[in-house]
Design a protein around this motif. Structure first.
Motif, PDB file in Angstrom:
ATOM      1  N   GLN A  50      37.304  30.704  22.579  1.00  0.00           N
ATOM      2  CA  GLN A  50      36.835  29.320  22.706  1.00  0.00           C
ATOM      3  C   GLN A  50      35.668  29.250  23.691  1.00  0.00           C
ATOM      4  OE1 GLN A  50      40.748  28.097  24.876  1.00  0.00           O
ATOM      5  NE2 GLN A  50      39.271  26.531  25.384  1.00  0.00           N
ATOM      6  N   PRO A  51      34.794  28.248  23.514  1.00  0.00           N
ATOM      7  CA  PRO A  51      33.610  28.197  24.378  1.00  0.00           C
ATOM      8  C   PRO A  51      33.920  27.645  25.776  1.00  0.00           C
ATOM      9  CG  PRO A  51      33.567  26.397  22.781  1.00  0.00           C
ATOM     10  CD  PRO A  51      34.800  27.200  22.494  1.00  0.00           C
ATOM     11  N   PHE A  52      33.249  28.214  26.760  1.00  0.00           N
ATOM     12  CA  PHE A  52      33.342  27.712  28.136  1.00  0.00           C
ATOM     13  C   PHE A  52      31.933  27.521  28.685  1.00  0.00           C
ATOM     14  CE2 PHE A  52      37.521  29.520  27.614  1.00  0.00           C
ATOM     15  CZ  PHE A  52      38.327  28.630  28.301  1.00  0.00           C
ATOM     16  N   ASP A  53      31.828  26.646  29.698  1.00  0.00           N
ATOM     17  CA  ASP A  53      30.534  26.423  30.339  1.00  0.00           C
ATOM     18  C   ASP A  53      30.331  27.332  31.546  1.00  0.00           C
ATOM     19  OD1 ASP A  53      29.701  24.204  28.719  1.00  0.00           O
ATOM     20  OD2 ASP A  53      31.281  23.059  29.703  1.00  0.00           O
ATOM     21  N   LEU A  54      31.452  27.820  32.064  1.00  0.00           N
ATOM     22  CA  LEU A  54      31.353  28.522  33.336  1.00  0.00           C
ATOM     23  C   LEU A  54      32.644  29.304  33.573  1.00  0.00           C
ATOM     24  CD1 LEU A  54      29.519  28.393  35.997  1.00  0.00           C
ATOM     25  CD2 LEU A  54      31.112  26.672  36.781  1.00  0.00           C
ATOM     26  N   MET A  55      32.526  30.440  34.264  1.00  0.00           N
ATOM     27  CA  MET A  55      33.730  31.182  34.639  1.00  0.00           C
ATOM     28  C   MET A  55      33.748  31.400  36.144  1.00  0.00           C
ATOM     29  SD  MET A  55      35.341  34.756  33.205  1.00  0.00           S
ATOM     30  CE  MET A  55      33.894  35.785  33.339  1.00  0.00           C
ATOM     31  N   LEU A  56      34.916  31.144  36.731  1.00  0.00           N
ATOM     32  CA  LEU A  56      35.140  31.491  38.142  1.00  0.00           C
ATOM     33  C   LEU A  56      35.971  32.764  38.124  1.00  0.00           C
ATOM     34  CD1 LEU A  56      36.110  28.023  39.679  1.00  0.00           C
ATOM     35  CD2 LEU A  56      33.984  29.269  40.019  1.00  0.00           C
ATOM     36  N   LEU A  57      35.448  33.817  38.730  1.00  0.00           N
ATOM     37  CA  LEU A  57      36.047  35.137  38.548  1.00  0.00           C
ATOM     38  C   LEU A  57      36.404  35.792  39.872  1.00  0.00           C
ATOM     39  CD1 LEU A  57      36.554  37.579  36.555  1.00  0.00           C
ATOM     40  CD2 LEU A  57      34.173  38.215  36.993  1.00  0.00           C
ATOM     41  N   ASP A  58      37.658  36.230  39.964  1.00  0.00           N
ATOM     42  CA  ASP A  58      38.113  37.003  41.115  1.00  0.00           C
ATOM     43  C   ASP A  58      37.737  38.469  40.875  1.00  0.00           C
ATOM     44  OD1 ASP A  58      39.480  37.698  43.445  1.00  0.00           O
ATOM     45  OD2 ASP A  58      41.387  37.939  42.395  1.00  0.00           O
ATOM     46  N   ILE A  59      37.636  39.245  41.941  1.00  0.00           N
ATOM     47  CA  ILE A  59      37.294  40.662  41.777  1.00  0.00           C
ATOM     48  C   ILE A  59      38.514  41.569  41.812  1.00  0.00           C
ATOM     49  CG2 ILE A  59      36.089  42.617  42.858  1.00  0.00           C
ATOM     50  CD1 ILE A  59      34.267  40.767  41.349  1.00  0.00           C
ATOM     51  N   GLU A  60      39.318  41.445  42.875  1.00  0.00           N
ATOM     52  CA  GLU A  60      40.493  42.321  43.030  1.00  0.00           C
ATOM     53  C   GLU A  60      41.606  41.876  42.090  1.00  0.00           C
ATOM     54  OE1 GLU A  60      41.483  44.950  44.390  1.00  0.00           O
ATOM     55  OE2 GLU A  60      40.383  45.374  46.234  1.00  0.00           O
ATOM     56  N   MET A  61      41.768  42.571  40.959  1.00  0.00           N
ATOM     57  CA  MET A  61      42.856  42.237  40.051  1.00  0.00           C
ATOM     58  C   MET A  61      43.403  43.527  39.470  1.00  0.00           C
ATOM     59  SD  MET A  61      41.397  38.944  37.928  1.00  0.00           S
ATOM     60  CE  MET A  61      39.863  39.736  37.479  1.00  0.00           C
ATOM     61  N   PRO A  62      44.710  43.559  39.162  1.00  0.00           N
ATOM     62  CA  PRO A  62      45.251  44.766  38.536  1.00  0.00           C
ATOM     63  C   PRO A  62      44.752  44.873  37.099  1.00  0.00           C
ATOM     64  CG  PRO A  62      46.933  43.061  38.669  1.00  0.00           C
ATOM     65  CD  PRO A  62      45.725  42.521  39.373  1.00  0.00           C
ATOM     66  N   GLY A  63      44.826  46.045  36.530  1.00  0.00           N
ATOM     67  CA  GLY A  63      44.340  46.227  35.160  1.00  0.00           C
ATOM     68  C   GLY A  63      42.836  46.261  35.171  1.00  0.00           C
ATOM     69  N   THR A  87      34.454  34.502  42.939  1.00  0.00           N
ATOM     70  CA  THR A  87      35.120  34.013  44.145  1.00  0.00           C
ATOM     71  C   THR A  87      35.951  35.167  44.644  1.00  0.00           C
ATOM     72  OG1 THR A  87      37.030  33.292  42.895  1.00  0.00           O
ATOM     73  CG2 THR A  87      35.313  31.671  43.264  1.00  0.00           C
ATOM     74  N   SER A  88      35.670  35.611  45.853  1.00  0.00           N
ATOM     75  CA  SER A  88      36.404  36.772  46.322  1.00  0.00           C
ATOM     76  C   SER A  88      36.541  36.779  47.821  1.00  0.00           C
ATOM     77  CB  SER A  88      35.702  38.043  45.851  1.00  0.00           C
ATOM     78  OG  SER A  88      36.316  39.164  46.439  1.00  0.00           O
ATOM     79  N   ALA A 104      26.348  38.251  37.801  1.00  0.00           N
ATOM     80  CA  ALA A 104      26.989  37.021  38.286  1.00  0.00           C
ATOM     81  C   ALA A 104      25.914  36.086  38.824  1.00  0.00           C
ATOM     82  CB  ALA A 104      28.007  37.338  39.377  1.00  0.00           C
ATOM     83  N   GLU A 105      26.164  34.803  38.647  1.00  0.00           N
ATOM     84  CA  GLU A 105      25.194  33.806  39.060  1.00  0.00           C
ATOM     85  C   GLU A 105      25.277  33.558  40.568  1.00  0.00           C
ATOM     86  OE1 GLU A 105      24.112  31.842  36.170  1.00  0.00           O
ATOM     87  OE2 GLU A 105      23.030  30.238  37.151  1.00  0.00           O
ATOM     88  N   ASP A 106      26.484  33.669  41.077  1.00  0.00           N
ATOM     89  CA  ASP A 106      26.687  33.309  42.467  1.00  0.00           C
ATOM     90  C   ASP A 106      27.957  33.953  43.005  1.00  0.00           C
ATOM     91  OD1 ASP A 106      26.016  31.944  44.794  1.00  0.00           O
ATOM     92  OD2 ASP A 106      25.401  30.208  43.617  1.00  0.00           O
ATOM     93  N   TYR A 107      28.143  33.877  44.314  1.00  0.00           N
ATOM     94  CA  TYR A 107      29.284  34.524  44.959  1.00  0.00           C
ATOM     95  C   TYR A 107      29.812  33.595  46.044  1.00  0.00           C
ATOM     96  CZ  TYR A 107      31.909  38.423  47.014  1.00  0.00           C
ATOM     97  OH  TYR A 107      32.896  39.264  47.473  1.00  0.00           O
ATOM     98  N   LEU A 108      31.073  33.267  45.960  1.00  0.00           N
ATOM     99  CA  LEU A 108      31.678  32.401  46.975  1.00  0.00           C
ATOM    100  C   LEU A 108      32.805  33.141  47.678  1.00  0.00           C
ATOM    101  CD1 LEU A 108      32.027  29.004  45.081  1.00  0.00           C
ATOM    102  CD2 LEU A 108      30.597  29.435  47.055  1.00  0.00           C
ATOM    103  N   HIS A 109      32.784  33.102  49.004  1.00  0.00           N
ATOM    104  CA  HIS A 109      33.849  33.742  49.763  1.00  0.00           C
ATOM    105  C   HIS A 109      35.089  32.877  49.779  1.00  0.00           C
ATOM    106  CE1 HIS A 109      32.519  37.494  51.432  1.00  0.00           C
ATOM    107  NE2 HIS A 109      31.295  36.995  51.472  1.00  0.00           N
ATOM    108  N   LYS A 110      36.250  33.532  49.716  1.00  0.00           N
ATOM    109  CA  LYS A 110      37.513  32.804  49.818  1.00  0.00           C
ATOM    110  C   LYS A 110      37.965  32.788  51.266  1.00  0.00           C
ATOM    111  CE  LYS A 110      39.690  34.846  46.330  1.00  0.00           C
ATOM    112  NZ  LYS A 110      40.099  35.187  45.005  1.00  0.00           N
ATOM    113  N   PRO A 111      38.632  31.755  51.746  1.00  0.00           N
ATOM    114  CA  PRO A 111      38.913  30.515  51.011  1.00  0.00           C
ATOM    115  C   PRO A 111      37.608  29.771  50.695  1.00  0.00           C
ATOM    116  CG  PRO A 111      40.121  30.610  53.125  1.00  0.00           C
ATOM    117  CD  PRO A 111      39.171  31.737  53.118  1.00  0.00           C
ATOM    118  N   VAL A 112      37.599  29.200  49.493  1.00  0.00           N
ATOM    119  CA  VAL A 112      36.365  28.589  49.008  1.00  0.00           C
ATOM    120  C   VAL A 112      36.163  27.203  49.626  1.00  0.00           C
ATOM    121  CG1 VAL A 112      35.241  27.699  46.954  1.00  0.00           C
ATOM    122  CG2 VAL A 112      36.449  29.871  46.861  1.00  0.00           C
ATOM    123  N   ASN A 113      35.000  27.020  50.195  1.00  0.00           N
ATOM    124  CA  ASN A 113      34.642  25.716  50.752  1.00  0.00           C
ATOM    125  C   ASN A 113      34.384  24.722  49.612  1.00  0.00           C
ATOM    126  OD1 ASN A 113      32.581  23.677  51.416  1.00  0.00           O
ATOM    127  ND2 ASN A 113      32.735  24.537  53.466  1.00  0.00           N
TER     128      ASN A 113
END
Lengths: 344, 115
Positions: A50-63, A87-88, A104-113
């Motif tokens: 399905q179509p999306f406009d944007l993805m927020l993506l974590d880096i550290e994930m299993p698999g 977001t990481s 990636a378009e951008d990078y946000l540090h967690k916790p995200v402001n």
């Protein structure tokens, strides 16, 4: 802002339950629609279905981790242009750089402001909307007889002369500012700045078609005709100056750097159209009007005025604006002098 | 990094979280954390036993990230040092200390949420 709000369809990829709940909440509070998944493989499956406009993506994930998701996306034509905000909580600039290099378009540090989250979603989403708009126009061109004709000649995908106003904007003394700040803050400052400027331009019917460093170029009157394009451009320019001033007040209160902008506007015929190759086309405006607007913007510092316009823009302006004639000026790279006016 | 010199939960961070997302939502979020963190702590122990550095690092990373979210800064700092550590050099005592810090953070979070 006058522009209507558009809710974005956002895919959230995050393996940690607390982070997933929190980010979903923050995004929903902004009025967007969220779908959450908890690993990279599910993210790809969902994106393909399905179509999306944007993805927020974590880096550290299993698999499959976030880096691998970004790598995979870049190989799929259908998904390559999906804006991704990483977001990481990973430490180190190297990870940020790697994400950006992977597209990636951008990078946000967690916790995200939450304020940054809003600004970055808005900026990414706006860019995607412009891209979609351009693609739709390309598609229309491509089906017309004109495009077939042009395709034989290769480059100019349907260039034509249209009446328009062109606006250039730049942050004054940005290089000095950028050198005095850490890189993350420079990017943050630019993102906020773009969000504000895009808002002002879009709400007056303009289209941002180029961003170069801290400068941008907007067109009023193309790709779609715009009644009263000179007035719209000047109103947008004044609003941009006003927003930059407002932003600087906030910055001063927070102890951050202030910004001042210069705006140059010229009106007349521009050569507008799609240029590029079969694989990649971009909407471009060229010609004397464009050059004049750029030169006017460059003069704002010397003239000590925030907004400078040319004679043609002045003529179309009518009443209701505070215009000051600065006389004929010799613009860089021009043999003939140009009548210059300041608007405030 | 002494846990004694700073509060267990930074109430400014916690208050901001409540303001931004709503107090009721934060209760739900804390409950999720209290439910999930013990599993992550257990994952760190078993990863250490199995010398699975990836799994160890990911669990430590998650705990750090969650700790920072709630303002459990001392706990987050301990988790971070384990995230960045070389697994073979991590001593059992460091895990016990992290578990203890979690216990304190959990108790304080329950107080803050349920009075």
């Amino acid at each position: 802002m006058a522009e209507a709000f558009h809710a974005a369809q956002i895919l959230l990829v995050e393996d940690n339950r607390v982070n997933r709940l929190l980010l979903a909440r923050q995004v929903e509070q902004l009025g967007h629609v969220v779908r959450s998944v908890d690993d990279g493989l599910q993210a790809l499956t969902t994106l393909r279905s399905q179509p999306f406009d944007l993805m927020l993506l974590d880096i550290e994930m299993p698999g499959m981790n976030g880096f691998q998701v970004l790598e995979q996306l870049s190989t799929e034509p259908e998904l390559r242009e999906l804006p991704v905000i990483v977001t990481s909580g990973l430490d180190g600039l190297a990870n940020v750089v790697r994400c950006i290099e992977l597209g990636a378009e951008d990078y946000l540090h967690k916790p995200v402001n939450p304020v940054l989250l809003r600004a970055r979603i808005a900026a990414s989403f706006e860019k995607k909307r412009l891209r979609d708009q351009q693609r739709e126009l390309v598609r229309r061109f491509a089906t017309s007889a004109v495009a077939q004709d042009v395709q034989r000649s290769g480059f100019a995908l349907g260039g034509h002369l249209v009446p328009a106003s062109v606006l250039f904007c730049d942050i004054r003394g940005f290089t000095t500012l950028a050198e005095a700040l850490p890189p993350e803050e420079v990017i943050e400052l630019l993102n906020t700045y773009y969000t504000l400027m895009f808002d002002a331009i879009g709400s007056h019917g303009g289209v941002v078609n180029q961003i170069i460093g801290d400068g941008l170029m907007a067109i009023f009157g193309a790709p779609l005709p715009l009644e009263g394009h000179a007035k719209c451009a000047v109103r947008a320019g004044l609003e941009m100056v006003e927003m930059a001033a407002q932003f600087s007040v906030d910055q001063r209160a927070a102890g951050g750097p202030e910004i001042r902008i210069g705006v140059g506007i010229a009106s007349g015929e521009v050569v507008a159209g799609y240029t590029g190759t079969q694989d990649r086309a971009t909407y471009t405006c060229v010609g004397d009007t464009v050059n004049r607007a750029a030169r006017l913007e460059a003069c704002t510092k010397e003239a000590q005025r925030a907004v400078l316009i040319d004679g043609a823009t002045r003529e179309h302006l009518g009443a209701g604006f505070e215009v000051e004639a600065l006389g004929a000026m010799q613009l860089k790279g021009k043999t003939q002098s140009v009548e210059v006016f300041a608007v405030a | 990094m002494s846990a004694a010199s700073s509060p267990i939960i930074d109430t400014q961070v916690f208050g901001e979280l409540q303001n931004n997302t709503g107090a009721d939502f934060v209760i739900e979020l804390v409950d999720t954390f209290l439910d999930e963190a013990p599993q992550l702590l257990a994952q760190m122990r078993s990863a250490r036993a199995a010398a699975d550095a990836d799994s160890f690092r990911r669990a430590a990373h998650s705990l750090k990230s969650n700790g920072n979210t709630f303002g459990a800064l001392a706990f987050a700092a301990q988790a971070r040092s384990l995230e960045l550590a070389v697994l073979a050099q991590v001593e059992e005592g460091a895990l016990a200390a992290l578990e203890e810090a979690f216990g304190q953070a959990a108790a304080r979070l329950r107080e803050l949420c349920h009075g």
